[in-house]
Design a protein around this motif. Structure first.
Motif, PDB file in Angstrom:
ATOM      1  N   ALA A 138      66.693  42.046  97.843  1.00  0.00           N
ATOM      2  CA  ALA A 138      66.976  41.290  99.063  1.00  0.00           C
ATOM      3  C   ALA A 138      66.552  42.132 100.260  1.00  0.00           C
TER       4      ALA A 138
ATOM      5  N   ALA B 235      71.063  30.470  94.555  1.00  0.00           N
ATOM      6  CA  ALA B 235      70.689  30.499  95.967  1.00  0.00           C
ATOM      7  C   ALA B 235      71.594  29.536  96.715  1.00  0.00           C
TER       8      ALA B 235
ATOM      9  N   ARG C 100      72.063  38.527  96.126  1.00  0.00           N
ATOM     10  CA  ARG C 100      71.575  38.007  97.402  1.00  0.00           C
ATOM     11  C   ARG C 100      72.363  38.669  98.527  1.00  0.00           C
TER      12      ARG C 100
ATOM     13  N   TYR D 101      73.362  37.699 102.399  1.00  0.00           N
ATOM     14  CA  TYR D 101      73.358  36.703 103.457  1.00  0.00           C
ATOM     15  C   TYR D 101      74.080  37.274 104.669  1.00  0.00           C
TER      16      TYR D 101
END
Length: 379
Positions: A206, A340, A285, A287
């Motif tokens: 990421a 996702a 991931r 974010y």
């Protein structure tokens, strides 16, 4: 070997499942006996998702229709050529969309030289990159390398820099991260830099520009690792690699012990075992939006976890400590791969598989009392 691959869609605002697509229902040939593995998934700006089918040799598209209030999502074949479905030919893994104009998707994969290998394509072979034009997805083409002849099997997770200048790809067999550039809109890849990781078999990746220790520019990435283990209960670090200098920083190291006894499954008159007593982060991931931070999907546990920083330190200090909490799970998930989140619509997509269909001796009896099996992979 083989899975029954699926993609689950969850409305995070209500925590309810919207759909659960089975790739077996979308075979290119209805009589085709090939198995499926929904591996990696990405989402475009319109809310459509694209999924790699590692065993089926295809890319599927989940289309979002905002005008359909009953079922806004539908699945169908997006990209495929017959040569991909030769047994042991290409094992699709990570994929990334052109971040500038959305004109193409790059998909990595492994080609195995020995298609008679019973564990093909998990051993041997080399890595490839395939370019899929969005306007002609049934006409994909193999990318060329400008300055290397061949790279070992092991391409896994990948991500573009926000400006599209760089493509970062993990190499799990090489314990490295590759950075590519291109001068012809990614028909040809130039290997610009390679960084060796401190951890073993990096899988997920990421961008780290706006995260803990991030440089603020597209020169740093987070990498998480997963690896085979039979006795040890390993820690799974999140490592930061700064491609603007020589730094390699372990941002986090954590370990989860889940006391679940060995599961046994009967398949084809044989008994298969899997002991799920550790977190294995198939996907990671980051974010920066919505206070989500780090999320990791566990292959061994079938759950998505949220990793919340509990302390901070400077670059030369100790790694960040994380509190690991369950983010999402349900009774269906027992083997999760890529995932996702559509942040605009608050929708979670999860690639998953039914572990009971996994066979060919990897979990075959007899199993030692302390046997633990870890499956490598990442997005």
């Amino acid at each position: 070997y083989g899975f029954m691959g699926g993609v689950m869609i969850v409305d995070l605002s209500t925590n309810k499942m919207i759909a659960n697509f089975d790739l077996q229902d979308y075979n290119v040939d209805p009589d085709d006996p090939f198995y499926h593995l929904a591996n990696d998934i990405i989402i475009d700006s319109s809310g459509n998702a694209y999924v790699t089918d590692s065993f089926g040799g295809a890319i599927y598209k989940i289309t979002y229709d905002s005008n359909n209030s009953t079922m806004p999502y539908s699945m169908g074949l997006f990209s495929y050529t017959s040569e991909w479905q030769v047994p042991g030919y290409i094992f699709f893994d990570g994929l990334s969309m052109d971040p500038v104009n959305g004109e193409f998707i790059l998909v990595n994969g492994w080609i195995n030289n020995d298609i008679d290998n019973s564990l093909s394509p998990f051993f041997g072979g080399y890595s490839v990159m395939i370019k899929i034009p969005m306007d002609t997805p049934m006409k994909p083409k193999m990318c060329n390398y400008s300055n290397v002849v061949e790279l070992d099997r092991g391409f896994d997770g990948q991500i573009f820099s926000d400006d599209g200048m760089y493509l970062y790809v993990t190499g799990d067999m090489a314990s490295a991260v590759y950075r590519f550039t291109s001068e012809d809109n990614w028909d040809t890849l130039t290997l610009e830099q390679v960084k060796t990781t401190q951890s073993v078999e990096p899988t997920a990746i990421a961008l780290a520009a706006n995260g803990p220790y991030g440089t603020g520019v597209d020169e740093s990435v987070y990498v998480s690792s997963a690896f085979f283990t039979f006795d040890a209960k390993p820690a799974y670090p999140i490592e930061l690699l700064d491609f603007s200098n020589s730094d390699s920083i372990v941002v986090a190291a954590f370990e989860i012990e889940v006391e679940i006894p060995i599961n046994s499954y009967s398949l084809d008159d044989k008994l298969y075992y899997m002991k799920k007593d550790f977190l294995l982060p198939e996907t990671m991931r980051y974010y920066s939006q919505n206070d989500l931070g780090f999320l990791t999907g566990s292959m061994g546990y079938g759950t998505i976890f949220q990793m919340i920083p509990s302390t901070t330190s400077n670059m030369t200090g100790n790694p960040l400590n994380f509190t690991v909490e369950e983010f999402y799970s349900n009774d269906i998930l027992n083997f999760s791969a890529g995932f996702a989140i559509d942040l605009e619509r608050d929708i979670l997509f999860i690639c998953h598989a039914n572990i009971k269909t996994f066979g060919s001796g990897l979990f075959q009896s007899p199993a030692p009392d302390n046997w633990t099996y870890g499956f490598m992979g990442g997005v």
